[in-house]
Design an enzyme around this catalytic site. Structure first.
Site, PDB file in Angstrom:
ATOM      1  N   HIS A 112      45.877 -45.561  93.231  1.00 25.05           N
ATOM      2  CA  HIS A 112      46.308 -46.758  93.967  1.00 25.05           C
ATOM      3  C   HIS A 112      47.371 -47.514  93.158  1.00 25.05           C
ATOM      4  CE1 HIS A 112      43.482 -46.025  97.071  1.00 25.05           C
ATOM      5  NE2 HIS A 112      42.406 -46.217  96.318  1.00 25.05           N
ATOM      6  N   ASP A 137      49.253 -42.316 102.504  1.00 23.68           N
ATOM      7  CA  ASP A 137      48.020 -41.571 102.214  1.00 23.68           C
ATOM      8  C   ASP A 137      48.176 -40.681 100.978  1.00 23.68           C
ATOM      9  OD1 ASP A 137      45.431 -40.728 102.598  1.00 23.68           O
ATOM     10  OD2 ASP A 137      45.983 -39.132 103.992  1.00 23.68           O
ATOM     11  N   LEU A 181      64.490 -58.718 105.281  1.00 29.95           N
ATOM     12  CA  LEU A 181      63.514 -57.650 105.559  1.00 29.95           C
ATOM     13  C   LEU A 181      62.163 -58.307 105.798  1.00 29.95           C
ATOM     14  CD1 LEU A 181      62.468 -54.637 105.461  1.00 29.95           C
ATOM     15  CD2 LEU A 181      62.108 -55.001 103.017  1.00 29.95           C
TER      16      LEU A 181
HETATM   17  C1  FPP Z   1      45.346 -44.247 101.203  1.00 33.57           C
HETATM   18  O1  FPP Z   1      45.158 -43.279 100.220  1.00 33.57           O
HETATM   19  C2  FPP Z   1      45.747 -45.500 100.603  1.00 33.57           C
HETATM   20  C3  FPP Z   1      45.079 -46.668 100.742  1.00 33.57           C
HETATM   21  C4  FPP Z   1      43.841 -46.809 101.532  1.00 33.57           C
HETATM   22  C5  FPP Z   1      45.549 -47.879 100.068  1.00 33.57           C
HETATM   23  C6  FPP Z   1      47.014 -48.056 100.005  1.00 33.57           C
HETATM   24  C7  FPP Z   1      47.325 -48.904  98.844  1.00 33.57           C
HETATM   25  C8  FPP Z   1      48.420 -48.801  98.068  1.00 33.57           C
HETATM   26  C9  FPP Z   1      49.557 -47.911  98.345  1.00 33.57           C
HETATM   27  C10 FPP Z   1      48.526 -49.608  96.836  1.00 33.57           C
HETATM   28  C11 FPP Z   1      48.388 -51.019  97.101  1.00 33.57           C
HETATM   29  C12 FPP Z   1      49.400 -51.501  98.042  1.00 33.57           C
HETATM   30  C13 FPP Z   1      49.677 -52.785  98.180  1.00 33.57           C
HETATM   31  C14 FPP Z   1      50.725 -53.205  99.125  1.00 33.57           C
HETATM   32  C15 FPP Z   1      48.999 -53.776  97.344  1.00 33.57           C
HETATM   33  P1  FPP Z   1      43.705 -42.692 100.031  1.00 33.57           P
HETATM   34  O2  FPP Z   1      42.998 -43.514  99.015  1.00 33.57           O
HETATM   35  O3  FPP Z   1      43.017 -42.567 101.347  1.00 33.57           O
HETATM   36  O4  FPP Z   1      44.011 -41.277  99.452  1.00 33.57           O
HETATM   37  P2  FPP Z   1      43.185 -39.942  99.640  1.00 33.57           P
HETATM   38  O5  FPP Z   1      43.412 -39.488 101.048  1.00 33.57           O
HETATM   39  O6  FPP Z   1      43.808 -39.032  98.646  1.00 33.57           O
HETATM   40  O7  FPP Z   1      41.764 -40.261  99.346  1.00 33.57           O
END
Ligand code: FPP
Length: 224
Positions: free
Chosen positions: A29, A12, A122
């Site tokens: 992201h 997150d 893994l």
């Molecule tokens: C949460 O942060 C993150 C996500 C919903 C997406 C996770 C994606 C990645 C780490 C990159 C892509 C990964 C792969 C494996 C392709 P948020 O957007 O909710 O953050 P916020 O709470 O600050 O809004």
């Protein structure tokens, strides 16, 4: 010392990181993907067998279309670029969740799973379009339709995570202390670690510190 078989992570904080640093959630992201790569390296180094990453929840469909499209494009490019390397490094990829994406991404995911299915160093479980409540409901529906007894063993066997041991460690970054519909059945005895860092800022040292702390914990599993 506790051994570590399975680490699950709620990654997150990408959006906030991107807004803070580049005024763009999507940039967050992209940066988050770099953290994913370094966490995979540490997992291999510490001989962790399963790494489960929460990449897209059933609730994330409520986000703006532009962000959703960006996330899937990022994943598509990542897999196209890395899946052969994963395979060479004996890494298995498994998707937890229903593949309801573009035809291209669905095929890429299916083919990536197929290519790597016999690998054993893994296993990376990518939770995509994943929701824990839905997973549990689907498992009980399956048991019901096959007229099988509804018990813990049968439910576990019919989750996306059948054949995967429950996580030893759950990490959530991003200064938010909640579970967000992630692996609710599987984390009954999991040690939970919250990090105040946003996911793109979370680094190898932070991960190793959690691993070391976990190794010192006395796990009782209900006993004394
Ligand atoms: C949460 O942060 C993150 C996500 C919903 C997406 C996770 C994606 C990645 C780490 C990159 C892509 C990964 C792969 C494996 C392709 P948020 O957007 O909710 O953050 P916020 O709470 O600050 O809004």
């Amino acid at each position: 010392m506790n051994s570590i078989n399975h680490v699950a992570i709620i990654m997150d904080g990408n959006g906030r990181w991107g807004l803070k640093n580049y005024n763009s959630r999507n940039k967050g992201h992209k940066a988050g993907l770099k953290t994913v790569e370094s966490i995979i390296k540490v997992s291999i180094k510490y001989k962790i067998k399963f790494l489960t990453l929460y990449a897209f929840s059933t609730e994330n469909w409520k986000r703006p279309k532009s962000e959703i499209n960006y996330l899937f494009k990022l994943l598509e490019n990542f897999l196209e670029l890395k899946i052969k390397k994963f395979h060479k490094n004996n890494i298995k990829l498994k998707i937890l969740g229903e593949k309801m994406f573009s035809k291209k991404l669905n095929n890429l995911l299916i083919n990536s799973e197929k290519l790597t299915k016999k690998n054993s160093k893994l296993q990376i479980n990518l939770a995509l379009n994943y929701g824990s409540r839905k997973e549990i409901v689907n498992a009980t529906k399956k048991l019901n339709s096959r007229k099988l007894e509804i018990n813990e063993k049968n439910i576990s066997k019919n989750l996306y995570t059948s054949n995967i041991p429950d996580p030893d460690i759950l990490i959530r970054t991003g200064k938010t202390n909640r579970l967000s519909n992630f692996l609710l059945w599987q984390i009954s005895y999991t040690e939970i670690f919250f990090s105040n860092k946003l996911w793109p800022d979370f680094n190898e040292k932070d991960f190793i510190k959690i691993i070391k702390n976990f190794q010192k914990i006395k796990r009782n599993f209900g006993e004394i």
